[in-house]
Each structure stands twice: as C-alpha cells, then as structure tokens.
Design a protein around this motif. Structure first.
Motif, PDB file in Angstrom:
ATOM      1  N   LYS A  73       0.972  -1.393  -0.147  1.00 19.64           N
ATOM      2  CA  LYS A  73      -0.036   0.024  -0.030  1.00 19.64           C
ATOM      3  C   LYS A  73       0.761   1.281  -0.036  1.00 19.64           C
ATOM      4  O   LYS A  73       0.533   2.257  -0.463  1.00 19.64           O
ATOM      5  CB  LYS A  73      -0.970   0.068   1.298  1.00 19.64           C
ATOM      6  CG  LYS A  73      -2.073   1.068   1.192  1.00 19.64           C
ATOM      7  CD  LYS A  73      -2.812   0.671   2.776  1.00 19.64           C
ATOM      8  CE  LYS A  73      -3.888   1.668   2.313  1.00 19.64           C
ATOM      9  NZ  LYS A  73      -4.786   1.590   3.663  1.00 19.64           N
ATOM     10  N   THR A  74       1.940   1.305   0.744  1.00 15.90           N
ATOM     11  CA  THR A  74       2.970   2.365   0.774  1.00 15.90           C
ATOM     12  C   THR A  74       3.624   2.674  -0.541  1.00 15.90           C
ATOM     13  O   THR A  74       4.033   3.746  -1.032  1.00 15.90           O
ATOM     14  CB  THR A  74       3.914   1.859   1.599  1.00 15.90           C
ATOM     15  OG1 THR A  74       3.579   1.612   2.999  1.00 15.90           O
ATOM     16  CG2 THR A  74       5.041   3.244   1.932  1.00 15.90           C
ATOM     17  N   PHE A  75       3.707   1.649  -1.474  1.00 19.65           N
ATOM     18  CA  PHE A  75       4.186   1.761  -2.648  1.00 19.65           C
ATOM     19  C   PHE A  75       3.289   1.667  -3.862  1.00 19.65           C
ATOM     20  O   PHE A  75       3.578   1.647  -5.047  1.00 19.65           O
ATOM     21  CB  PHE A  75       5.194   0.703  -2.957  1.00 19.65           C
ATOM     22  CG  PHE A  75       6.502   0.713  -2.008  1.00 19.65           C
ATOM     23  CD1 PHE A  75       7.481   1.553  -2.455  1.00 19.65           C
ATOM     24  CD2 PHE A  75       6.496   0.160  -0.657  1.00 19.65           C
ATOM     25  CE1 PHE A  75       8.497   1.782  -1.561  1.00 19.65           C
ATOM     26  CE2 PHE A  75       7.569   0.187  -0.030  1.00 19.65           C
ATOM     27  CZ  PHE A  75       8.863   1.074  -0.354  1.00 19.65           C
ATOM     28  N   LYS A  76       2.008   1.765  -3.399  1.00 20.93           N
ATOM     29  CA  LYS A  76       0.957   1.785  -4.655  1.00 20.93           C
ATOM     30  C   LYS A  76       0.992   2.664  -5.699  1.00 20.93           C
ATOM     31  O   LYS A  76       0.707   2.619  -6.882  1.00 20.93           O
ATOM     32  CB  LYS A  76      -0.493   2.244  -3.969  1.00 20.93           C
ATOM     33  CG  LYS A  76      -1.616   1.899  -4.716  1.00 20.93           C
ATOM     34  CD  LYS A  76      -2.840   2.014  -3.616  1.00 20.93           C
ATOM     35  CE  LYS A  76      -3.851   2.880  -4.388  1.00 20.93           C
ATOM     36  NZ  LYS A  76      -5.012   3.007  -3.408  1.00 20.93           N
ATOM     37  N   GLU A  77       1.440   3.809  -5.524  1.00 23.46           N
ATOM     38  CA  GLU A  77       1.619   4.962  -6.326  1.00 23.46           C
ATOM     39  C   GLU A  77       3.122   5.037  -7.358  1.00 23.46           C
ATOM     40  O   GLU A  77       3.439   5.636  -8.141  1.00 23.46           O
ATOM     41  CB  GLU A  77       1.287   6.317  -5.915  1.00 23.46           C
ATOM     42  CG  GLU A  77       0.248   6.589  -5.101  1.00 23.46           C
ATOM     43  CD  GLU A  77      -0.960   6.531  -5.954  1.00 23.46           C
ATOM     44  OE1 GLU A  77      -1.103   6.901  -7.067  1.00 23.46           O
ATOM     45  OE2 GLU A  77      -1.912   5.904  -5.401  1.00 23.46           O
ATOM     46  N   THR A  78       3.778   3.872  -6.842  1.00 24.03           N
ATOM     47  CA  THR A  78       5.336   3.791  -7.842  1.00 24.03           C
ATOM     48  C   THR A  78       5.364   4.099  -8.865  1.00 24.03           C
ATOM     49  O   THR A  78       5.884   4.604  -9.495  1.00 24.03           O
ATOM     50  CB  THR A  78       5.846   2.567  -6.893  1.00 24.03           C
ATOM     51  OG1 THR A  78       6.147   2.844  -5.467  1.00 24.03           O
ATOM     52  CG2 THR A  78       7.128   2.611  -7.702  1.00 24.03           C
ATOM     53  N   LYS A  79       4.264   3.062  -9.521  1.00 23.47           N
ATOM     54  CA  LYS A  79       4.128   3.020 -11.143  1.00 23.47           C
ATOM     55  C   LYS A  79       3.864   4.360 -11.637  1.00 23.47           C
ATOM     56  O   LYS A  79       4.042   4.384 -12.992  1.00 23.47           O
ATOM     57  CB  LYS A  79       3.444   1.905 -11.595  1.00 23.47           C
ATOM     58  CG  LYS A  79       2.121   1.606 -11.159  1.00 23.47           C
ATOM     59  CD  LYS A  79       1.497   0.616 -11.479  1.00 23.47           C
ATOM     60  CE  LYS A  79      -0.090   0.054 -11.186  1.00 23.47           C
ATOM     61  NZ  LYS A  79      -0.761   0.864 -10.057  1.00 23.47           N
ATOM     62  N   ASP A  80       3.340   5.168 -10.970  1.00 24.41           N
ATOM     63  CA  ASP A  80       2.827   6.485 -11.893  1.00 24.41           C
ATOM     64  C   ASP A  80       3.959   7.627 -11.682  1.00 24.41           C
ATOM     65  O   ASP A  80       3.911   8.579 -12.128  1.00 24.41           O
ATOM     66  CB  ASP A  80       1.792   6.971 -11.018  1.00 24.41           C
ATOM     67  CG  ASP A  80       0.322   6.108 -11.047  1.00 24.41           C
ATOM     68  OD1 ASP A  80       0.187   5.435 -12.112  1.00 24.41           O
ATOM     69  OD2 ASP A  80      -0.525   6.017 -10.058  1.00 24.41           O
ATOM     70  N   ALA A  81       4.963   7.212 -10.942  1.00 26.07           N
ATOM     71  CA  ALA A  81       5.862   8.166 -10.744  1.00 26.07           C
ATOM     72  C   ALA A  81       6.839   8.292 -11.850  1.00 26.07           C
ATOM     73  O   ALA A  81       6.991   7.509 -12.966  1.00 26.07           O
ATOM     74  CB  ALA A  81       7.077   7.888  -9.411  1.00 26.07           C
ATOM     75  N   ASN A  82       7.826   9.154 -11.974  1.00 26.65           N
ATOM     76  CA  ASN A  82       8.758   9.165 -13.042  1.00 26.65           C
ATOM     77  C   ASN A  82       9.959   8.060 -13.006  1.00 26.65           C
ATOM     78  O   ASN A  82      10.004   7.506 -12.102  1.00 26.65           O
ATOM     79  CB  ASN A  82       9.341  10.605 -13.273  1.00 26.65           C
ATOM     80  CG  ASN A  82      10.596  11.121 -12.073  1.00 26.65           C
ATOM     81  OD1 ASN A  82      11.161  10.037 -11.566  1.00 26.65           O
ATOM     82  ND2 ASN A  82      10.284  12.376 -11.552  1.00 26.65           N
ATOM     83  N   TYR A  83      10.457   8.126 -14.058  1.00 28.73           N
ATOM     84  CA  TYR A  83      11.433   6.914 -14.195  1.00 28.73           C
ATOM     85  C   TYR A  83      12.388   6.662 -13.092  1.00 28.73           C
ATOM     86  O   TYR A  83      12.632   5.702 -12.235  1.00 28.73           O
ATOM     87  CB  TYR A  83      12.135   6.883 -15.501  1.00 28.73           C
ATOM     88  CG  TYR A  83      12.980   5.559 -15.528  1.00 28.73           C
ATOM     89  CD1 TYR A  83      12.277   4.526 -16.257  1.00 28.73           C
ATOM     90  CD2 TYR A  83      14.231   5.471 -15.413  1.00 28.73           C
ATOM     91  CE1 TYR A  83      12.918   3.205 -16.413  1.00 28.73           C
ATOM     92  CE2 TYR A  83      14.876   4.344 -15.931  1.00 28.73           C
ATOM     93  CZ  TYR A  83      14.271   3.184 -16.300  1.00 28.73           C
ATOM     94  OH  TYR A  83      14.933   2.104 -16.697  1.00 28.73           O
ATOM     95  N   GLU A  84      13.301   7.882 -12.648  1.00 32.73           N
ATOM     96  CA  GLU A  84      14.114   8.025 -11.469  1.00 32.73           C
ATOM     97  C   GLU A  84      13.465   7.886 -10.032  1.00 32.73           C
ATOM     98  O   GLU A  84      14.113   6.807  -9.480  1.00 32.73           O
ATOM     99  CB  GLU A  84      14.907   9.310 -11.526  1.00 32.73           C
ATOM    100  CG  GLU A  84      15.831   9.525 -12.792  1.00 32.73           C
ATOM    101  CD  GLU A  84      15.109   9.769 -14.108  1.00 32.73           C
ATOM    102  OE1 GLU A  84      13.807  10.391 -13.989  1.00 32.73           O
ATOM    103  OE2 GLU A  84      15.617   9.821 -15.218  1.00 32.73           O
TER     104      GLU A  84
END
Length: 98
Positions: A73-84
């Motif tokens: 849940k903490t990393f749920k938005e990870t795939k929406d972040a920029n590449y770096e």
C-alpha cells in the motif's frame, strides 16, 4: 567540381549528424519508455500476487498477506512516478522485502 562536392558535404554533414543524433535519442527514449511499461506491469503483478491470500483461513498466510498488503500500500503510487523516482522506490521496496 570534386572540391565543390566536398565543400557541400562538409556543410551538410553537421545537420545530418544532428538529425542522426535525434533519431538515436528517439530510439533510446522509446526503449526506456517500453522498459518502464514492462516494469510497471511487473510491479502490478507483484501486488496482485498476494490477493488470493486475502481470505485465507490459515493464520500464517493471512498474517503474511496483511503484512505485505500494508507494505505494498505504501508503494501503490510507485508505477505512476517518473522513471528515476520509480527506480528509487522499487529499490526501497526490495530492501524492505529482504
């Protein structure tokens, strides 16, 4: 006559090299974008992998699910972040999973 052609080639070489660099850059950008899409799908597959254990009757599996679900849940938005930023967050997730 030959010197004229050589002179023209030298003049156009610079613009040709610039356009060639743009094509190379575009290809690299496309490869990075594709790799990012694959990575996003793999990350989602990892998150989806634990879902069958949500309603497990075995307490060990249920506890593992709850622990991993909270972490994911903490990393749920990870795939929406920029590449770096995404790369950094995935490394952080892997460290926590260790």
């Amino acid at each position: 006559m030959v010197t004229n052609y050589i002179s023209q080639l030298r003049k156009t070489q610079s613009s040709f090299q610039k356009s060639l660099d743009q094509v190379k850059g575009s290809t690299v950008t496309q490869k990075i974008a594709q790799a990012d899409r694959y990575r996003d799908h793999d990350l989602q597959a990892l998150f989806d992998f634990i879902k069958p254990y949500k309603h497990s009757r075995q307490s060990g599996k249920k506890d593992a699910y709850l622990s991993l679900a909270q972490l994911f849940k903490t990393f749920k938005e990870t795939k929406d972040a920029n590449y770096e930023k995404e790369s950094s967050q995935i490394l952080n997730l892997l460290r926590q999973l260790e």
